[in-house]
Design an enzyme around this catalytic site. Sequence first.
Site, PDB file in Angstrom:
ATOM      1  N   LYS A   1       0.824  -1.207   0.000  1.00  0.00           N
ATOM      2  CA  LYS A   1       0.000   0.000   0.000  1.00  0.00           C
ATOM      3  C   LYS A   1       0.855   1.252   0.000  1.00  0.00           C
ATOM      4  O   LYS A   1       0.611   2.194  -0.758  1.00  0.00           O
ATOM      5  CB  LYS A   1      -0.929   0.016   1.225  1.00  0.00           C
ATOM      6  CG  LYS A   1      -1.967   1.135   1.184  1.00  0.00           C
ATOM      7  CD  LYS A   1      -2.400   1.582   2.552  1.00  0.00           C
ATOM      8  CE  LYS A   1      -1.395   2.538   3.163  1.00  0.00           C
ATOM      9  NZ  LYS A   1      -1.881   3.153   4.423  1.00  0.00           N
TER      10      LYS A   1
ATOM     11  N   ASP B   1      -6.438   1.078   1.310  1.00  0.00           N
ATOM     12  CA  ASP B   1      -6.439   1.144   2.776  1.00  0.00           C
ATOM     13  C   ASP B   1      -7.813   0.689   3.266  1.00  0.00           C
ATOM     14  O   ASP B   1      -8.622   0.173   2.494  1.00  0.00           O
ATOM     15  CB  ASP B   1      -6.084   2.556   3.258  1.00  0.00           C
ATOM     16  CG  ASP B   1      -7.166   3.577   2.947  1.00  0.00           C
ATOM     17  OD1 ASP B   1      -8.159   3.240   2.246  1.00  0.00           O
ATOM     18  OD2 ASP B   1      -7.026   4.732   3.388  1.00  0.00           O
TER      19      ASP B   1
END
Length: 215
Positions: free
Chosen positions: A124, A142
């Site tokens: 991420k 997320d």
Amino acid sequence: MPRQLTYAEEQEVFARLKAANPHPKGELEHVNAFTLLVAVVLSAQATDAGVNRATRTLWPVADTPAKMLALGEEGLVAHIRTIGLYRAKARNIIALSRLLIERHGGEVPSSRAALEALPGVGRKTANVVLNMWWGHPAQPVDTHVFRVANRTGIALGADVVAVERALENHVPVEYQTLSHHWLILHGRYVCLARRPRCPVCLIRDLCTFEDKTPS
């Protein structure tokens, strides 16, 4: 179980989000690629607002890998003590600063593999840097993006990698560079985890979530 939106519905979703916010931006404050990378590392299990409060005193003294190494782990801790997991994050930031100097001439690389090889940098974080700094159509996932993508039917997936792939497959190409900003902001301010604000949602009529909150 929400159904996957059609291509025409995806087009309409992102057209509306763009019309409401043509130039969405990430909320982490940074001044260059290095400070963006560090801010994203710090943001794990922390709020952007909390990270910003800490980094407003950090960036003036440590906005490059060399300056961060000179500050040292204890010096860094003094700035980020209010952020969760600050000890582990400080160790990782000092280590990644050293590796940036040793392997990349002090510059933040534009390769996902090179980014993920740095301490404290996962998929991420790498995707955020690739997208926000290098302009790649990477899809950081997320908790907000994961929730919104699945709840609305924009991109279905059982885990973050599956949702990332679904976003790449289903978000129209012209919206992919900015799509994660729209989804994060939508999740943060409208499509809330416990009680989504469905009555004020721009895409309420397109969303496939069955348990919408009433008007």
